[in-house]
Design a protein around this motif. Structure first.
Motif, PDB file in Angstrom:
ATOM      1  N   GLU A  76      20.253  38.069  70.265  1.00 46.70           N
ATOM      2  CA  GLU A  76      18.800  38.194  70.296  1.00 46.70           C
ATOM      3  C   GLU A  76      18.305  38.663  71.655  1.00 46.70           C
ATOM      4  OE1 GLU A  76      14.826  35.417  69.541  1.00 46.70           O
ATOM      5  OE2 GLU A  76      16.799  34.746  68.859  1.00 46.70           O
ATOM      6  N   LYS A  77      18.855  38.076  72.722  1.00 41.55           N
ATOM      7  CA  LYS A  77      18.481  38.480  74.075  1.00 41.55           C
ATOM      8  C   LYS A  77      19.759  38.706  74.882  1.00 41.55           C
ATOM      9  CE  LYS A  77      13.897  36.386  74.476  1.00 41.55           C
ATOM     10  NZ  LYS A  77      13.032  35.483  75.288  1.00 41.55           N
ATOM     11  N   PRO A  78      20.365  39.873  74.757  1.00 38.36           N
ATOM     12  CA  PRO A  78      21.608  40.144  75.503  1.00 38.36           C
ATOM     13  C   PRO A  78      21.353  40.124  77.006  1.00 38.36           C
ATOM     14  CG  PRO A  78      20.724  42.152  74.510  1.00 38.36           C
ATOM     15  CD  PRO A  78      19.922  41.025  73.957  1.00 38.36           C
ATOM     16  N   LYS A  79      22.325  39.614  77.740  1.00 32.41           N
ATOM     17  CA  LYS A  79      22.169  39.550  79.188  1.00 32.41           C
ATOM     18  C   LYS A  79      22.237  40.937  79.812  1.00 32.41           C
ATOM     19  CE  LYS A  79      23.962  34.846  79.689  1.00 32.41           C
ATOM     20  NZ  LYS A  79      24.993  33.975  80.323  1.00 32.41           N
ATOM     21  N   VAL A  80      23.137  41.779  79.297  1.00 35.93           N
ATOM     22  CA  VAL A  80      23.300  43.130  79.836  1.00 35.93           C
ATOM     23  C   VAL A  80      23.567  44.081  78.676  1.00 35.93           C
ATOM     24  CG1 VAL A  80      24.652  44.637  81.330  1.00 35.93           C
ATOM     25  CG2 VAL A  80      24.201  42.292  82.041  1.00 35.93           C
ATOM     26  N   ARG A  81      22.862  45.215  78.627  1.00 39.18           N
ATOM     27  CA  ARG A  81      23.166  46.276  77.673  1.00 39.18           C
ATOM     28  C   ARG A  81      23.917  47.376  78.417  1.00 39.18           C
ATOM     29  NH1 ARG A  81      20.421  46.669  72.966  1.00 39.18           N
ATOM     30  NH2 ARG A  81      22.316  47.809  72.403  1.00 39.18           N
ATOM     31  N   VAL A  82      24.924  47.939  77.769  1.00 36.47           N
ATOM     32  CA  VAL A  82      25.785  48.932  78.406  1.00 36.47           C
ATOM     33  C   VAL A  82      25.608  50.271  77.701  1.00 36.47           C
ATOM     34  CG1 VAL A  82      28.148  49.520  79.056  1.00 36.47           C
ATOM     35  CG2 VAL A  82      27.421  47.121  79.016  1.00 36.47           C
ATOM     36  N   GLN A  83      25.475  51.329  78.484  1.00 35.79           N
ATOM     37  CA  GLN A  83      25.236  52.672  77.940  1.00 35.79           C
ATOM     38  C   GLN A  83      26.089  53.703  78.697  1.00 35.79           C
ATOM     39  OE1 GLN A  83      21.426  54.549  78.867  1.00 35.79           O
ATOM     40  NE2 GLN A  83      21.186  55.180  76.732  1.00 35.79           N
ATOM     41  N   PRO A  84      27.309  53.980  78.224  1.00 35.85           N
ATOM     42  CA  PRO A  84      28.092  55.059  78.837  1.00 35.85           C
ATOM     43  C   PRO A  84      27.429  56.407  78.589  1.00 35.85           C
ATOM     44  CG  PRO A  84      29.442  53.666  77.402  1.00 35.85           C
ATOM     45  CD  PRO A  84      28.024  53.330  77.116  1.00 35.85           C
ATOM     46  N   PHE A  85      27.629  57.340  79.521  1.00 39.65           N
ATOM     47  CA  PHE A  85      27.045  58.672  79.369  1.00 39.65           C
ATOM     48  C   PHE A  85      27.933  59.708  80.050  1.00 39.65           C
ATOM     49  CE2 PHE A  85      25.177  56.947  83.284  1.00 39.65           C
ATOM     50  CZ  PHE A  85      25.480  57.963  84.183  1.00 39.65           C
ATOM     51  N   SER A 103      27.906  55.075  83.573  1.00 39.70           N
ATOM     52  CA  SER A 103      27.368  54.095  82.639  1.00 39.70           C
ATOM     53  C   SER A 103      26.161  53.399  83.246  1.00 39.70           C
ATOM     54  CB  SER A 103      28.428  53.048  82.288  1.00 39.70           C
ATOM     55  OG  SER A 103      27.941  52.136  81.327  1.00 39.70           O
ATOM     56  N   ASN A 104      25.181  53.116  82.383  1.00 41.58           N
ATOM     57  CA  ASN A 104      24.051  52.269  82.746  1.00 41.58           C
ATOM     58  C   ASN A 104      24.327  50.841  82.310  1.00 41.58           C
ATOM     59  OD1 ASN A 104      22.118  54.226  83.824  1.00 41.58           O
ATOM     60  ND2 ASN A 104      22.060  55.043  81.741  1.00 41.58           N
ATOM     61  N   PHE A 105      23.966  49.903  83.167  1.00 43.16           N
ATOM     62  CA  PHE A 105      24.045  48.482  82.841  1.00 43.16           C
ATOM     63  C   PHE A 105      22.622  47.928  82.930  1.00 43.16           C
ATOM     64  CE2 PHE A 105      28.081  49.842  84.563  1.00 43.16           C
ATOM     65  CZ  PHE A 105      29.007  49.292  83.680  1.00 43.16           C
ATOM     66  N   TYR A 106      22.018  47.737  81.761  1.00 47.87           N
ATOM     67  CA  TYR A 106      20.610  47.339  81.698  1.00 47.87           C
ATOM     68  C   TYR A 106      20.499  45.816  81.741  1.00 47.87           C
ATOM     69  CZ  TYR A 106      19.715  52.121  80.096  1.00 47.87           C
ATOM     70  OH  TYR A 106      19.622  53.479  79.993  1.00 47.87           O
ATOM     71  N   ILE A 107      19.902  45.317  82.798  1.00 43.39           N
ATOM     72  CA  ILE A 107      19.624  43.890  82.908  1.00 43.39           C
ATOM     73  C   ILE A 107      18.297  43.570  82.227  1.00 43.39           C
ATOM     74  CG2 ILE A 107      19.271  41.985  84.530  1.00 43.39           C
ATOM     75  CD1 ILE A 107      20.939  43.683  86.545  1.00 43.39           C
ATOM     76  N   GLY A 116      16.147  46.417  80.553  1.00 45.04           N
ATOM     77  CA  GLY A 116      15.783  47.801  80.284  1.00 45.04           C
ATOM     78  C   GLY A 116      15.902  48.628  81.555  1.00 45.04           C
ATOM     79  N   HIS A 117      15.035  49.640  81.684  1.00 45.29           N
ATOM     80  CA  HIS A 117      15.037  50.450  82.898  1.00 45.29           C
ATOM     81  C   HIS A 117      14.402  49.716  84.082  1.00 45.29           C
ATOM     82  CE1 HIS A 117      16.535  54.240  81.315  1.00 45.29           C
ATOM     83  NE2 HIS A 117      15.771  54.084  80.254  1.00 45.29           N
ATOM     84  N   HIS A 118      13.783  48.563  83.818  1.00 47.33           N
ATOM     85  CA  HIS A 118      13.090  47.846  84.890  1.00 47.33           C
ATOM     86  C   HIS A 118      14.054  47.212  85.884  1.00 47.33           C
ATOM     87  CE1 HIS A 118       9.297  48.404  82.805  1.00 47.33           C
ATOM     88  NE2 HIS A 118       9.951  48.125  81.702  1.00 47.33           N
ATOM     89  N   ALA A 119      15.225  46.858  85.413  1.00 43.22           N
ATOM     90  CA  ALA A 119      16.265  46.345  86.301  1.00 43.22           C
ATOM     91  C   ALA A 119      17.596  46.829  85.743  1.00 43.22           C
ATOM     92  CB  ALA A 119      16.222  44.821  86.375  1.00 43.22           C
ATOM     93  N   LYS A 120      18.188  47.800  86.405  1.00 43.45           N
ATOM     94  CA  LYS A 120      19.443  48.350  85.899  1.00 43.45           C
ATOM     95  C   LYS A 120      20.345  48.776  87.048  1.00 43.45           C
ATOM     96  CE  LYS A 120      18.265  53.275  85.343  1.00 43.45           C
ATOM     97  NZ  LYS A 120      18.189  54.406  84.405  1.00 43.45           N
TER      98      LYS A 120
END
Length: 462
Positions: free
Chosen positions: A390-399, A421-425, A427-431
């Protein structure tokens, strides 16, 4: 009530455009100026810190010492943006801050040496944007058509989606820079002063501007009298003389969800919060924008004609919050014969006068052939890894990203890539973004190799 609903919808779109991937952010730093919320002021503050390990071009010196590599930390961007909806039709905006402060450069004018005003210290804040605009036709007043007019130092520079990109929500760590083809020459950090029109007709969005480019004055008739530099024949340089007005535009069809056009800044990745598929095309034209020296010893003037076409996709996938993001753009640039600019982001290197080897044509540090007459194809894609919590601590986005540049001034085209890779803490507000990039290093117009740079970016914005 109908008009209030229209305004509320516009505000909602503007908020979601700045809160990609964060359900906690809401409307951000917003201050209502009346009881209805139709008059308000919004503040956005962001900071991007870069830690890098870079291979230097041959012939590089850093702070008096020869260098083949460098590690550093610097401030890529530290900015604030304020805008206010004074009435339902009238808006004002101001955007200011600093860019590119390193341990050797980026300080205020005249800072040098050691001490309180030593080299690279106390950078000068300047305005990136300052304009006002008036909504002539609000959405819903004339069917599907809307129109706003404005003027000032603005970012409605046409050409491509990435030419007007937001620096808050890139898929990769940063833009590839050639998306801003006039950067710091005939513009002020990708902006010019002029008039603009923007609006929509259903899913079709348009942006047009008429601008006075900043003056450029490279002397193409330099001679070697007194040891001066001789400009080669048939090579265009930035000299706009008594500058003529430029024209720019961008047209886009938004097949799925429509994007906000309250502000000009195009989103790089929605982190799975919108379904967007857009196709766009744009242009920038400036008469007599460059000059070259001819065989007769006089100068020829050249028009600047730039065109681009692009495709953007951002799409959630499945039920576990996965998403794909992809963007591809093709640029056709004509600045005049053999025009070429070499640039390096936050370049800490300078030429080493004692170097005896073969130097890079682009110069010292991390400089590379970046902008020129010719063509550029740039493509990037990323995948937001599924997460059913429901509320993941970190979202990962390889690119990954790929660039192919074919400039008239060079005999050989170049290919380079970025992977990370982006590591979203939040969203874009803290990554946190990690990225490895290559760049071409030419020692002759037909001979090049690749050097690399590893980057970690820490980003926050409020």
């Amino acid at each position: 009530m109908k008009k209030l609903s229209i305004i509320a919808g516009l505000l909602l779109f503007s908020w979601t455009g700045f809160s990609q991937g964060s359900s906690e952010y809401g409307s951000g730093l917003k201050f209502n100026l009346d009881s209805t919320g139709t008059k308000y002021m919004r503040a956005i503050v962001w900071n991007q810190i870069w830690f890098r390990s870079s291979e230097m071009n041959p012939g590089t010196m850093i702070n008096g010492e020869a260098a083949t590599s460098s590690t550093d930390i610097g401030s890529r961007r530290l900015r604030m943006l304020l805008y206010a909806q004074i009435s339902k039709r009238y808006m004002v905006l101001a955007h200011f801050g600093i860019n590119n402060q390193t341990f050797t450069n980026g300080g205020a004018a005249s800072t040098v040496g050691t001490g309180g005003y030593g080299a690279a210290k106390k950078p000068g804040i300047f305005f990136h944007d300052a304009w006002n605009e008036y909504a002539v036709i609000l959405p819903g007043e004339s069917g599907k058509f809307s129109l706003s007019l404005g003027g000032g130092l603005h970012y409605y520079m046409g050409l491509s989606r990435m030419t007007m990109s937001s620096t808050l929500n890139y898929l990769a760590a940063d833009a590839p820079i050639f998306n801003w083809p006039l950067i710091e020459n005939s513009d002020q950090f990708a902006r010019q002063m002029g008039l603009f029109a923007k609006g929509k007709y259903g899913k079709f969005e348009y942006r047009l501007s008429y601008n006075k480019p900043f003056a450029t004055n490279i002397n193409v008739l330099e001679t070697n009298t007194g040891g001066g530099y001789v400009r080669p024949e048939g090579v265009a340089y930035d000299n706009s003389g008594n500058t003529k007005w430029s024209k720019a535009g961008y047209f886009e069809y938004q097949f799925l969800e429509t994007e906000s056009n309250l502000l000009p800044y195009k989103v790089g990745s929605y982190v799975g919060t919108k379904k967007v598929f857009n196709v766009g095309a744009g242009f920038y034209m400036a008469p007599d924008g460059t000059r070259s020296r001819n065989a007769a010893g006089t100068q020829d003037k050249h028009d600047i004609n730039l065109f681009a076409g692009d495709v953007f996709l951002d799409m959630p996938i499945g039920t576990k919050k996965a998403a794909i993001t992809a963007y591809s753009v093709f640029y056709s640039y004509d600045f005049g014969s053999n025009y070429l600019r070499d640039l390096g982001i936050m370049n800490v290197g300078v030429p080493d006068a004692g170097f005896t080897g073969t130097r890079a044509l682009a110069g010292a540090g991390n400089a590379q052939p970046t902008i020129g007459s010719g063509t550029i194809w740039y493509t990037q894609a990323g995948y937001l890894i599924p997460d059913s919590s429901e509320k993941p601590k970190v979202r990962v986005q390889p690119f990954g990203a790929f660039t192919h540049k074919n400039f008239d001034a060079l005999d050989k085209a170049s290919a380079q890539f970025d992977i990370g890779s982006n590591f979203y803490i939040d969203g874009h507000h803290a990554k946190i973004t990690t990225q490895y990039s290559t760049r071409p290093v030419y020692t002759t117009p037909s001979s090049s190799s690749l050097k690399g740079e590893f980057l970690v970016q820490l980003q926050i914005y409020l």
